[in-house]
Design a protein around this motif. Structure first.
Motif, PDB file in Angstrom:
ATOM      1  N   MET A 166       0.833  -1.188   0.000  1.00 33.49           N
ATOM      2  CA  MET A 166       0.000   0.000   0.000  1.00 33.49           C
ATOM      3  C   MET A 166       0.869   1.239   0.000  1.00 33.49           C
ATOM      4  SD  MET A 166      -2.640  -1.273   2.936  1.00 33.49           S
ATOM      5  CE  MET A 166      -3.844   0.029   2.817  1.00 33.49           C
ATOM      6  N   LYS A 167       0.281   2.340  -0.467  1.00 26.54           N
ATOM      7  CA  LYS A 167       0.978   3.624  -0.426  1.00 26.54           C
ATOM      8  C   LYS A 167       0.446   4.373   0.799  1.00 26.54           C
ATOM      9  CE  LYS A 167       2.444   7.526  -3.159  1.00 26.54           C
ATOM     10  NZ  LYS A 167       2.199   8.412  -4.307  1.00 26.54           N
ATOM     11  N   VAL A 182       3.211  -3.279  15.369  1.00 28.66           N
ATOM     12  CA  VAL A 182       2.676  -4.486  14.717  1.00 28.66           C
ATOM     13  C   VAL A 182       1.149  -4.419  14.679  1.00 28.66           C
ATOM     14  CG1 VAL A 182       2.401  -7.000  14.905  1.00 28.66           C
ATOM     15  CG2 VAL A 182       4.638  -5.969  15.339  1.00 28.66           C
ATOM     16  N   ALA A 183       0.544  -4.061  15.809  1.00 29.66           N
ATOM     17  CA  ALA A 183      -0.920  -3.997  15.893  1.00 29.66           C
ATOM     18  C   ALA A 183      -1.484  -2.938  14.938  1.00 29.66           C
ATOM     19  CB  ALA A 183      -1.354  -3.702  17.330  1.00 29.66           C
ATOM     20  N   MET A 184      -0.788  -1.805  14.828  1.00 30.26           N
ATOM     21  CA  MET A 184      -1.262  -0.729  13.940  1.00 30.26           C
ATOM     22  C   MET A 184      -1.160  -1.142  12.465  1.00 30.26           C
ATOM     23  SD  MET A 184      -2.547   2.411  13.782  1.00 30.26           S
ATOM     24  CE  MET A 184      -2.044   3.713  14.943  1.00 30.26           C
ATOM     25  N   ILE A 185      -0.034  -1.744  12.085  1.00 27.63           N
ATOM     26  CA  ILE A 185       0.135  -2.132  10.673  1.00 27.63           C
ATOM     27  C   ILE A 185      -0.744  -3.344  10.337  1.00 27.63           C
ATOM     28  CG2 ILE A 185       1.787  -2.650   8.823  1.00 27.63           C
ATOM     29  CD1 ILE A 185       2.026   0.207  10.093  1.00 27.63           C
ATOM     30  N   GLU A 195      -3.438  -3.288   7.238  1.00 28.47           N
ATOM     31  CA  GLU A 195      -3.531  -4.329   6.207  1.00 28.47           C
ATOM     32  C   GLU A 195      -4.861  -5.077   6.228  1.00 28.47           C
ATOM     33  OE1 GLU A 195       1.267  -5.305   5.982  1.00 28.47           O
ATOM     34  OE2 GLU A 195      -0.062  -6.715   6.973  1.00 28.47           O
ATOM     35  N   GLN A 196      -5.396  -5.285   7.413  1.00 30.22           N
ATOM     36  CA  GLN A 196      -6.661  -6.032   7.552  1.00 30.22           C
ATOM     37  C   GLN A 196      -7.586  -5.272   8.493  1.00 30.22           C
ATOM     38  OE1 GLN A 196      -4.822  -9.729   8.896  1.00 30.22           O
ATOM     39  NE2 GLN A 196      -5.223 -10.642   6.904  1.00 30.22           N
ATOM     40  N   PRO A 197      -8.320  -4.286   7.950  1.00 28.62           N
ATOM     41  CA  PRO A 197      -9.161  -3.426   8.786  1.00 28.62           C
ATOM     42  C   PRO A 197     -10.198  -4.225   9.574  1.00 28.62           C
ATOM     43  CG  PRO A 197      -8.986  -2.560   6.548  1.00 28.62           C
ATOM     44  CD  PRO A 197      -8.384  -3.919   6.525  1.00 28.62           C
ATOM     45  N   ALA A 198     -10.162  -4.066  10.896  1.00 26.21           N
ATOM     46  CA  ALA A 198     -11.117  -4.778  11.754  1.00 26.21           C
ATOM     47  C   ALA A 198     -11.806  -3.822  12.726  1.00 26.21           C
ATOM     48  CB  ALA A 198     -10.393  -5.873  12.538  1.00 26.21           C
ATOM     49  N   HIS A 199     -11.363  -2.560  12.742  1.00 25.89           N
ATOM     50  CA  HIS A 199     -11.898  -1.594  13.716  1.00 25.89           C
ATOM     51  C   HIS A 199     -12.278  -0.282  13.027  1.00 25.89           C
ATOM     52  CE1 HIS A 199      -9.405  -4.445  16.031  1.00 25.89           C
ATOM     53  NE2 HIS A 199     -10.350  -4.314  16.945  1.00 25.89           N
ATOM     54  N   SER A 200     -13.047  -0.411  11.952  1.00 29.29           N
ATOM     55  CA  SER A 200     -13.464   0.773  11.209  1.00 29.29           C
ATOM     56  C   SER A 200     -14.352   1.675  12.066  1.00 29.29           C
ATOM     57  CB  SER A 200     -14.230   0.316   9.963  1.00 29.29           C
ATOM     58  OG  SER A 200     -14.718   1.432   9.264  1.00 29.29           O
ATOM     59  N   ARG A 201     -14.052   2.977  12.039  1.00 30.33           N
ATOM     60  CA  ARG A 201     -14.811   3.993  12.769  1.00 30.33           C
ATOM     61  C   ARG A 201     -14.929   3.673  14.260  1.00 30.33           C
ATOM     62  NH1 ARG A 201     -16.998   7.353   9.038  1.00 30.33           N
ATOM     63  NH2 ARG A 201     -18.469   8.265  10.503  1.00 30.33           N
ATOM     64  N   SER A 202     -13.842   3.172  14.834  1.00 30.04           N
ATOM     65  CA  SER A 202     -13.849   2.875  16.266  1.00 30.04           C
ATOM     66  C   SER A 202     -12.437   2.936  16.844  1.00 30.04           C
ATOM     67  CB  SER A 202     -14.450   1.487  16.528  1.00 30.04           C
ATOM     68  OG  SER A 202     -13.642   0.474  15.970  1.00 30.04           O
TER      69      SER A 202
END
Length: 213
Positions: free
Chosen positions: A2-3, A193-196, A200-207
């Motif tokens: 990703m950029k 690690v948790a942030m990247i 890469e695999q969004p699991a907490h959108s808008r939260s």
């Protein structure tokens, strides 16, 4: 790949995020006040920016898949005022630039230590971190009112310190995490690690979510 634009990529947290993102082969734009401090890498482009100059920031965010803000006001006299103004500028610039996602380094101060009681409001919370913690809390409230942007805030544990990258940790939501001995901590490397992972695999959108041992 990703950029990704990382705001504050040479700071305490930002430098760990930059290192982790580079090891995972992302193409990074490091947006910083002093580009000479950015480690040279064929995956990293250093760019000077003043977060408070919104038009310039917008231009530099265009074309990225995501923005990670490790912006902080630690070095300023008015930590709280500077941080809140800066985060408002970052939110507006990310929207104006059409960036799909904004990930923000949050604070442990806004996490609950008991129902309805946030860490920042407890008597033992260090006075010198009040401004930063209150800034992070206000930034979260701003994002929660945000209608357009897909945002995520990652709050660290109470102690965020240099340490090894274990890749083994727990995730939570709004409550402060602590280990068996009652200590709330996470290494900078594992926070990154948790942030990247979230990038890469969004699991907490808008939260908001949090990470700890």
């Amino acid at each position: 790949m990703m950029k990704v634009a990382i705001i504050g990529a040479t700071g305490f947290v930002g430098s760990a995020l930059l290192k982790e993102a580079v090891t995972r082969d992302h193409e990074i734009t490091a947006l910083v006040s002093n580009p000479s401090k950015v480690p040279t890498s064929d995956k990293v482009t250093a760019s000077q920016v003043d977060v408070l100059v919104q038009d310039s920031l917008t231009d530099k965010l265009k074309g990225h898949d995501a923005v990670i803000s490790a912006f902080s006001g630690h070095a300023q006299t008015d930590v709280l005022g500077y941080y809140v103004t800066g985060i408002q500028s970052i939110i507006s610039a990310a929207k104006a630039a059409g960036v799909p996602r904004l990930l923000v380094v949050g604070g442990a101060g806004g996490l609950e230590v008991a129902p309805g009681v946030e860490l920042i409001d407890t008597p033992q919370f260090p006075v010198e971190w009040k401004g930063t913690a209150e800034g992070a809390r206000q930034a979260l409230n701003l994002l929660r009112k945000e209608q357009e942007l897909d945002w995520t805030v990652l709050a660290p544990s109470a102690y965020l310190e240099p340490g090894e990258r274990t890749g083994t940790f727990r995730l939570g939501t709004d409550q402060l995490l602590a280990d068996e001995s009652g200590k709330s901590h996470i290494s900078l490397a594992d926070y990154a690690v948790a942030m990247i992972d979230e990038l890469e695999q969004p699991a907490h959108s808008r939260s908001r979510f949090t990470v700890g041992y």
